[in-house]
Design a protein around this motif. Structure first.
Motif, PDB file in Angstrom:
ATOM      1  N   UNK A 138       0.923  -1.140   0.150  1.00 42.68           N
ATOM      2  CA  UNK A 138       0.197   0.030   0.061  1.00 42.68           C
ATOM      3  C   UNK A 138       0.791   1.227  -0.127  1.00 42.68           C
ATOM      4  N   UNK A 139       0.304   2.250  -0.775  1.00 37.98           N
ATOM      5  CA  UNK A 139       0.972   3.511  -0.612  1.00 37.98           C
ATOM      6  C   UNK A 139      -0.066   4.787  -0.519  1.00 37.98           C
ATOM      7  N   UNK A 140       0.102   5.647   0.017  1.00 36.45           N
ATOM      8  CA  UNK A 140      -0.654   6.836   0.219  1.00 36.45           C
ATOM      9  C   UNK A 140      -0.133   8.113  -0.285  1.00 36.45           C
ATOM     10  N   UNK A 145       3.917  17.106   5.312  1.00 36.26           N
ATOM     11  CA  UNK A 145       3.723  16.584   6.451  1.00 36.26           C
ATOM     12  C   UNK A 145       4.562  17.410   7.313  1.00 36.26           C
ATOM     13  N   UNK A 146       4.223  17.343   8.682  1.00 36.56           N
ATOM     14  CA  UNK A 146       5.274  17.755   9.935  1.00 36.56           C
ATOM     15  C   UNK A 146       6.476  16.760   9.797  1.00 36.56           C
ATOM     16  N   UNK A 147       7.474  17.063  10.614  1.00 38.46           N
ATOM     17  CA  UNK A 147       8.443  16.024  11.218  1.00 38.46           C
ATOM     18  C   UNK A 147       7.881  15.107  11.858  1.00 38.46           C
ATOM     19  N   UNK A 148       6.848  15.442  12.422  1.00 42.95           N
ATOM     20  CA  UNK A 148       6.139  14.193  13.212  1.00 42.95           C
ATOM     21  C   UNK A 148       4.680  13.978  13.020  1.00 42.95           C
ATOM     22  N   UNK A 149       4.400  13.434  11.874  1.00 38.73           N
ATOM     23  CA  UNK A 149       3.234  13.676  11.361  1.00 38.73           C
ATOM     24  C   UNK A 149       2.069  12.569  11.899  1.00 38.73           C
ATOM     25  N   UNK A 150       2.341  11.459  12.587  1.00 44.48           N
ATOM     26  CA  UNK A 150       1.647  10.771  13.394  1.00 44.48           C
ATOM     27  C   UNK A 150       0.358  10.377  12.328  1.00 44.48           C
ATOM     28  N   UNK A 151       0.754   9.551  11.380  1.00 41.82           N
ATOM     29  CA  UNK A 151      -0.183   9.229  10.330  1.00 41.82           C
ATOM     30  C   UNK A 151      -1.034   8.044  10.624  1.00 41.82           C
ATOM     31  N   UNK A 152      -2.410   8.069  10.533  1.00 43.28           N
ATOM     32  CA  UNK A 152      -3.261   7.133  11.098  1.00 43.28           C
ATOM     33  C   UNK A 152      -4.292   6.588  10.175  1.00 43.28           C
ATOM     34  N   UNK A 153      -4.428   5.377   9.798  1.00 42.23           N
ATOM     35  CA  UNK A 153      -5.410   5.052   8.842  1.00 42.23           C
ATOM     36  C   UNK A 153      -6.486   4.339   9.438  1.00 42.23           C
ATOM     37  N   UNK A 154      -7.780   4.601   9.146  1.00 41.90           N
ATOM     38  CA  UNK A 154      -8.934   4.049   9.456  1.00 41.90           C
ATOM     39  C   UNK A 154      -9.684   3.238   8.397  1.00 41.90           C
ATOM     40  N   UNK A 155      -9.791   1.987   8.551  1.00 51.84           N
ATOM     41  CA  UNK A 155     -10.889   1.111   7.602  1.00 51.84           C
ATOM     42  C   UNK A 155     -11.963   0.224   8.564  1.00 51.84           C
ATOM     43  N   UNK A 210       5.812   7.603   7.348  1.00 55.36           N
ATOM     44  CA  UNK A 210       5.501   8.745   6.363  1.00 55.36           C
ATOM     45  C   UNK A 210       6.899   9.361   5.953  1.00 55.36           C
ATOM     46  N   UNK A 211       6.690   9.993   4.648  1.00 56.85           N
ATOM     47  CA  UNK A 211       7.756  10.866   4.116  1.00 56.85           C
ATOM     48  C   UNK A 211       7.161  12.186   4.179  1.00 56.85           C
ATOM     49  N   UNK A 212       7.647  13.074   3.116  1.00 54.84           N
ATOM     50  CA  UNK A 212       7.132  14.601   3.119  1.00 54.84           C
ATOM     51  C   UNK A 212       6.044  14.598   2.785  1.00 54.84           C
ATOM     52  N   UNK A 213       5.299  13.904   1.980  1.00 58.60           N
ATOM     53  CA  UNK A 213       3.928  13.748   1.612  1.00 58.60           C
ATOM     54  C   UNK A 213       3.076  12.531   1.260  1.00 58.60           C
ATOM     55  N   UNK A 214       3.838  11.307   1.739  1.00 59.84           N
ATOM     56  CA  UNK A 214       3.290  10.113   1.540  1.00 59.84           C
ATOM     57  C   UNK A 214       3.626   9.188   2.809  1.00 59.84           C
ATOM     58  N   UNK A 215       2.858   8.039   2.561  1.00 59.33           N
ATOM     59  CA  UNK A 215       2.844   7.259   3.700  1.00 59.33           C
ATOM     60  C   UNK A 215       2.627   5.838   3.357  1.00 59.33           C
ATOM     61  N   UNK A 216       3.067   4.844   4.087  1.00 62.26           N
ATOM     62  CA  UNK A 216       3.134   3.282   3.746  1.00 62.26           C
ATOM     63  C   UNK A 216       3.065   2.635   5.173  1.00 62.26           C
ATOM     64  N   UNK A 217       2.551   1.309   4.844  1.00 59.06           N
ATOM     65  CA  UNK A 217       2.705   0.403   5.901  1.00 59.06           C
ATOM     66  C   UNK A 217       3.887   0.238   6.579  1.00 59.06           C
ATOM     67  N   UNK A 243      -0.675  14.932  10.499  1.00 62.43           N
ATOM     68  CA  UNK A 243      -0.381  16.301  10.985  1.00 62.43           C
ATOM     69  C   UNK A 243       0.501  17.006  10.030  1.00 62.43           C
ATOM     70  N   UNK A 244      -0.057  18.186   9.365  1.00 60.99           N
ATOM     71  CA  UNK A 244       0.577  19.000   8.465  1.00 60.99           C
ATOM     72  C   UNK A 244       1.906  19.689   9.024  1.00 60.99           C
TER      73      UNK A 244
END
Length: 165
Positions: free
Chosen positions: A73-75, A81-91, A100-107, A131-132
């Protein structure tokens, strides 16, 4: 559906440059094969939003047969994103923390990829929050209508391209 058709139209125009083959459109999701890489993937744009966007957000599930990678998966998120974006996926009831990277996220790993894809197959919607770079929490939302079929088409598309060699 119109957004997906627009995305597919844009990809079709770029097809000679990027050599993508359409494997089909399924609900809000499309499936493609890129024989030059080789890879196959299912992809969908995030639902429209009035919120500020730095990027056009999308979600994809990809297969790279030469690397023996399946259902990764890739988003692409809608904001830097912030340096500490705390990316959370809800399904549905399932929740996943992502890297996460600058504007991307992965499992975080292949097992989480597998769990995310299983959850996508069983749910109607998903959302990803982070968090942006301005310190604000934002959410990108997706319909999962057609996701399972598009993921299957991408898997079959790469299997067929391997058998053709």
């Amino acid at each position: 559906m119109m957004r997906l058709l627009l995305l597919l139209s844009l990809l079709a125009l770029a097809a000679p440059l990027n050599a993508r083959d359409s494997l089909g459109v399924f609900g809000e999701w499309g499936a493609f094969r890129d024989p030059d890489t080789p890879r196959c993937y299912a992809i969908a744009e995030a639902q429209e939003s009035r919120a500020r966007r730095d990027y056009q957000p999308y979600s994809s599930v990809g297969n790279w047969p030469a690397r023996n990678l399946r259902s990764q998966v890739h988003f692409k998120l809608s904001r830097h994103l912030s340096d500490t974006p705390r990316v959370r996926l809800a399904i549905g009831a399932a929740r996943f923390n992502l890297v996460a990277g600058a504007g991307d996220a992965w499992a975080v790993d292949a097992a989480t990829d597998t769990a995310i894809v299983a959850a996508m197959r069983a749910a109607g919607r998903m959302s990803i929050s982070a968090i942006d770079n301005r310190g604000n929490r934002f959410t990108d939302r997706y319909s999962l209508d057609g996701a399972a079929t598009a993921i299957d088409a991408a898997g079959v598309g790469c299997t067929r391209s391997r058998q053709a060699r």
